[in-house]
Design a protein around this motif. Structure first.
Motif, PDB file in Angstrom:
ATOM      1  N   GLY A   1      -0.237  -5.880  11.308  1.00 16.95           N
ATOM      2  CA  GLY A   1      -1.136  -6.215  10.224  1.00 16.95           C
ATOM      3  C   GLY A   1      -0.583  -5.808   8.878  1.00 16.95           C
ATOM      4  N   GLU A   2      -1.188  -6.406   7.837  1.00 22.94           N
ATOM      5  CA  GLU A   2      -0.817  -6.078   6.463  1.00 22.94           C
ATOM      6  C   GLU A   2      -2.099  -5.935   5.659  1.00 22.94           C
ATOM      7  N   ALA A   3      -2.039  -5.066   4.647  1.00 26.25           N
ATOM      8  CA  ALA A   3      -3.183  -4.886   3.759  1.00 26.25           C
ATOM      9  C   ALA A   3      -2.667  -4.712   2.338  1.00 26.25           C
ATOM     10  N   ALA A   4      -3.477  -5.150   1.371  1.00 21.26           N
ATOM     11  CA  ALA A   4      -3.044  -5.146  -0.027  1.00 21.26           C
ATOM     12  C   ALA A   4      -3.620  -3.984  -0.837  1.00 21.26           C
ATOM     13  N   ASN A   5      -4.518  -3.196  -0.233  1.00 22.14           N
ATOM     14  CA  ASN A   5      -5.033  -2.012  -0.928  1.00 22.14           C
ATOM     15  C   ASN A   5      -5.572  -1.017   0.104  1.00 22.14           C
ATOM     16  N   GLY A   6      -5.941   0.153  -0.371  1.00 25.54           N
ATOM     17  CA  GLY A   6      -6.380   1.217   0.519  1.00 25.54           C
ATOM     18  C   GLY A   6      -7.624   0.895   1.328  1.00 25.54           C
ATOM     19  N   ILE A   7      -8.573   0.199   0.727  1.00 23.73           N
ATOM     20  CA  ILE A   7      -9.817  -0.154   1.432  1.00 23.73           C
ATOM     21  C   ILE A   7      -9.482  -1.044   2.630  1.00 23.73           C
ATOM     22  N   GLU A   8      -8.672  -2.076   2.354  1.00 28.72           N
ATOM     23  CA  GLU A   8      -8.229  -2.989   3.407  1.00 28.72           C
ATOM     24  C   GLU A   8      -7.427  -2.224   4.453  1.00 28.72           C
ATOM     25  N   GLY A   9      -6.595  -1.286   3.984  1.00 26.20           N
ATOM     26  CA  GLY A   9      -5.765  -0.497   4.880  1.00 26.20           C
ATOM     27  C   GLY A   9      -6.587   0.279   5.896  1.00 26.20           C
TER      28      GLY A   9
ATOM     29  N   ALA B   1       6.629  -0.143  19.015  1.00 23.81           N
ATOM     30  CA  ALA B   1       5.687   0.473  18.090  1.00 23.81           C
ATOM     31  C   ALA B   1       4.984  -0.580  17.240  1.00 23.81           C
ATOM     32  N   LYS B   2       3.660  -0.398  17.097  1.00 20.15           N
ATOM     33  CA  LYS B   2       2.855  -1.308  16.281  1.00 20.15           C
ATOM     34  C   LYS B   2       2.690  -0.681  14.897  1.00 20.15           C
ATOM     35  N   VAL B   3       2.993  -1.463  13.860  1.00 21.01           N
ATOM     36  CA  VAL B   3       2.987  -0.937  12.496  1.00 21.01           C
ATOM     37  C   VAL B   3       2.052  -1.745  11.603  1.00 21.01           C
ATOM     38  N   LEU B   4       1.324  -1.032  10.752  1.00 18.31           N
ATOM     39  CA  LEU B   4       0.486  -1.640   9.719  1.00 18.31           C
ATOM     40  C   LEU B   4       1.151  -1.352   8.372  1.00 18.31           C
ATOM     41  N   ILE B   5       1.354  -2.400   7.583  1.00 16.34           N
ATOM     42  CA  ILE B   5       1.977  -2.237   6.264  1.00 16.34           C
ATOM     43  C   ILE B   5       0.897  -2.362   5.192  1.00 16.34           C
ATOM     44  N   VAL B   6       0.769  -1.339   4.353  1.00 15.36           N
ATOM     45  CA  VAL B   6      -0.210  -1.366   3.263  1.00 15.36           C
ATOM     46  C   VAL B   6       0.537  -1.268   1.936  1.00 15.36           C
ATOM     47  N   ASP B   7       0.519  -2.363   1.180  1.00 12.75           N
ATOM     48  CA  ASP B   7       1.198  -2.411  -0.123  1.00 12.75           C
ATOM     49  C   ASP B   7       0.596  -3.565  -0.898  1.00 12.75           C
TER      50      ASP B   7
END
Length: 120
Positions: free
Chosen positions: A30-38, A2-8
């Protein structure tokens, strides 16, 4: 796998989650630091699952869930919330999140939630 994106917005939380997921055979794509990036990363990576923090700068997790689900109704999103954010968790589920895990993360609970959402 499973491929997971972490947004935090907290790098430390992303690192902790990445560690739990990697040890359990998940691929953090992938990782993102806010909702827009997510939302941008979701479009780009099309992950099997997203872990989404609720409270973040620029765009909160609930708004991001709505944004992702508007374009990808089948998206699997798990909310991550600190204790005492119950009303927000309910709002997140109504927005389309499939489950939630409470911080600080318990590895067993995180994996139980992911396996449930991915139907394993």
């Amino acid at each position: 796998m499973a491929k997971v994106l972490i947004v935090d917005d907290a790098a430390f939380m992303r690192m902790m989650l990445k560690d739990i997921l990697s040890k359990n055979g998940m691929e953090v794509v992938g990782e993102a630091a806010n909702g827009i990036e997510g939302i941008e990363k979701f479009r780009e990576l099309q992950p099997d699952l997203v872990t989404m923090d609720i409270t973040m700068p620029e765009m909160d997790g609930i708004t991001a869930v709505k944004g992702i689900r508007a374009e990808y109704p089948q998206a699997n999103i798990i909310m991550c919330s600190a204790m005492g954010q119950q009303p927000m968790v309910i709002e997140a589920i109504q927005a389309g999140a499939k489950d939630f895990v409470v911080k600080p993360f318990q590895p067993d609970r995180v994996m139980e939630s992911i396996n449930k959402v991915l139907g394993r």
